[in-house]
Design a protein around this motif. Structure first.
Motif, PDB file in Angstrom:
ATOM      1  N   THR A   1     -10.417 -12.201   2.218  1.00 33.80           N
ATOM      2  CA  THR A   1      -9.449 -12.729   1.255  1.00 33.80           C
ATOM      3  C   THR A   1      -9.327 -11.825   0.032  1.00 33.80           C
ATOM      4  O   THR A   1      -8.218 -11.484  -0.400  1.00 33.80           O
ATOM      5  N   ILE A   2     -10.464 -11.414  -0.512  1.00 37.18           N
ATOM      6  CA  ILE A   2     -10.448 -10.577  -1.718  1.00 37.18           C
ATOM      7  C   ILE A   2      -9.803  -9.226  -1.439  1.00 37.18           C
ATOM      8  O   ILE A   2      -8.937  -8.774  -2.199  1.00 37.18           O
ATOM      9  N   VAL A   3     -10.203  -8.576  -0.360  1.00 35.04           N
ATOM     10  CA  VAL A   3      -9.647  -7.255  -0.043  1.00 35.04           C
ATOM     11  C   VAL A   3      -8.160  -7.361   0.285  1.00 35.04           C
ATOM     12  O   VAL A   3      -7.351  -6.556  -0.191  1.00 35.04           O
ATOM     13  N   GLY A   4      -7.775  -8.352   1.073  1.00 35.00           N
ATOM     14  CA  GLY A   4      -6.367  -8.530   1.414  1.00 35.00           C
ATOM     15  C   GLY A   4      -5.499  -8.768   0.193  1.00 35.00           C
ATOM     16  O   GLY A   4      -4.424  -8.170   0.049  1.00 35.00           O
ATOM     17  N   MET A   5      -5.951  -9.622  -0.704  1.00 36.63           N
ATOM     18  CA  MET A   5      -5.184  -9.900  -1.926  1.00 36.63           C
ATOM     19  C   MET A   5      -5.146  -8.686  -2.845  1.00 36.63           C
ATOM     20  O   MET A   5      -4.108  -8.390  -3.451  1.00 36.63           O
ATOM     21  N   ALA A   6      -6.272  -7.975  -2.955  1.00 39.53           N
ATOM     22  CA  ALA A   6      -6.300  -6.781  -3.809  1.00 39.53           C
ATOM     23  C   ALA A   6      -5.332  -5.727  -3.290  1.00 39.53           C
ATOM     24  O   ALA A   6      -4.570  -5.141  -4.072  1.00 39.53           O
ATOM     25  N   VAL A   7      -5.336  -5.483  -1.998  1.00 40.47           N
ATOM     26  CA  VAL A   7      -4.413  -4.502  -1.418  1.00 40.47           C
ATOM     27  C   VAL A   7      -2.973  -4.957  -1.622  1.00 40.47           C
ATOM     28  O   VAL A   7      -2.102  -4.150  -1.973  1.00 40.47           O
ATOM     29  N   PHE A   8      -2.711  -6.234  -1.432  1.00 43.05           N
ATOM     30  CA  PHE A   8      -1.359  -6.754  -1.636  1.00 43.05           C
ATOM     31  C   PHE A   8      -0.873  -6.490  -3.062  1.00 43.05           C
ATOM     32  O   PHE A   8       0.218  -5.961  -3.266  1.00 43.05           O
ATOM     33  N   PHE A   9      -1.687  -6.863  -4.051  1.00 42.10           N
ATOM     34  CA  PHE A   9      -1.266  -6.701  -5.447  1.00 42.10           C
ATOM     35  C   PHE A   9      -1.130  -5.234  -5.838  1.00 42.10           C
ATOM     36  O   PHE A   9      -0.170  -4.852  -6.524  1.00 42.10           O
ATOM     37  N   VAL A  10      -2.077  -4.397  -5.426  1.00 44.54           N
ATOM     38  CA  VAL A  10      -1.988  -2.966  -5.743  1.00 44.54           C
ATOM     39  C   VAL A  10      -0.762  -2.356  -5.075  1.00 44.54           C
ATOM     40  O   VAL A  10      -0.022  -1.593  -5.690  1.00 44.54           O
ATOM     41  N   TRP A  11      -0.524  -2.707  -3.814  1.00 41.75           N
ATOM     42  CA  TRP A  11       0.637  -2.159  -3.094  1.00 41.75           C
ATOM     43  C   TRP A  11       1.938  -2.635  -3.723  1.00 41.75           C
ATOM     44  O   TRP A  11       2.889  -1.869  -3.844  1.00 41.75           O
ATOM     45  N   LYS A  12       1.965  -3.898  -4.135  1.00 41.12           N
ATOM     46  CA  LYS A  12       3.179  -4.437  -4.756  1.00 41.12           C
ATOM     47  C   LYS A  12       3.474  -3.724  -6.069  1.00 41.12           C
ATOM     48  O   LYS A  12       4.627  -3.407  -6.367  1.00 41.12           O
ATOM     49  N   MET A  13       2.442  -3.455  -6.855  1.00 43.83           N
ATOM     50  CA  MET A  13       2.632  -2.745  -8.131  1.00 43.83           C
ATOM     51  C   MET A  13       3.038  -1.296  -7.882  1.00 43.83           C
ATOM     52  O   MET A  13       3.858  -0.756  -8.609  1.00 43.83           O
ATOM     53  N   ALA A  14       2.452  -0.682  -6.866  1.00 46.38           N
ATOM     54  CA  ALA A  14       2.733   0.732  -6.605  1.00 46.38           C
ATOM     55  C   ALA A  14       4.135   0.946  -6.054  1.00 46.38           C
ATOM     56  O   ALA A  14       4.785   1.939  -6.371  1.00 46.38           O
ATOM     57  N   VAL A  15       4.591   0.026  -5.210  1.00 50.02           N
ATOM     58  CA  VAL A  15       5.900   0.177  -4.563  1.00 50.02           C
ATOM     59  C   VAL A  15       7.027  -0.275  -5.476  1.00 50.02           C
ATOM     60  O   VAL A  15       8.108   0.300  -5.468  1.00 50.02           O
ATOM     61  N   ALA A  16       6.796  -1.306  -6.275  1.00 46.37           N
ATOM     62  CA  ALA A  16       7.860  -1.886  -7.113  1.00 46.37           C
ATOM     63  C   ALA A  16       8.233  -1.045  -8.285  1.00 46.37           C
ATOM     64  O   ALA A  16       7.906  -0.092  -8.704  1.00 46.37           O
TER      65      ALA A  16
END
Length: 92
Positions: free
Chosen positions: A77-92
């Motif tokens: 859960t922690i790794v999945g959410m961290a990757v999601f948020f980092v990827w969302k910030m990086a792509v957006a």
């Protein structure tokens, strides 16, 4: 209250056939999949997004990988959410 209590009161005396009991083990993963897959694959609700710009898909793939390798729910859960948020910030 009465409707729900009746189910609990008689639950101990009701036995399902073994085939039905085995089939009921698949209900939670099926329901969870029905909820999660559309949100991951169609984040806008209309079009299929299978590219690298979809943070939901990237987070889900990483979470599935971590889960398969470690079998630890909290870490997944922690790794999945961290990757999601980092990827969302990086792509957006």
């Amino acid at each position: 209250f009465g409707i729900r209590y009746a189910l609990f009161a008689f639950a101990a005396s009701v036995r399902f056939p073994p085939t039905l009991e085995r089939a009921l083990h698949y209900v939670p993963p099926a329901v969870l999949s029905a909820i999660v897959f559309p949100a991951v694959l169609m984040p806008d609700g209309h079009t299929l997004a299978l590219g690298w710009r979809n943070p939901y898909l990237i987070g889900a793939v990483v979470a599935i990988t971590v889960s398969a390798l470690t079998r630890k729910l909290l870490l997944t859960t922690i790794v999945g959410m961290a990757v999601f948020f980092v990827w969302k910030m990086a792509v957006a």
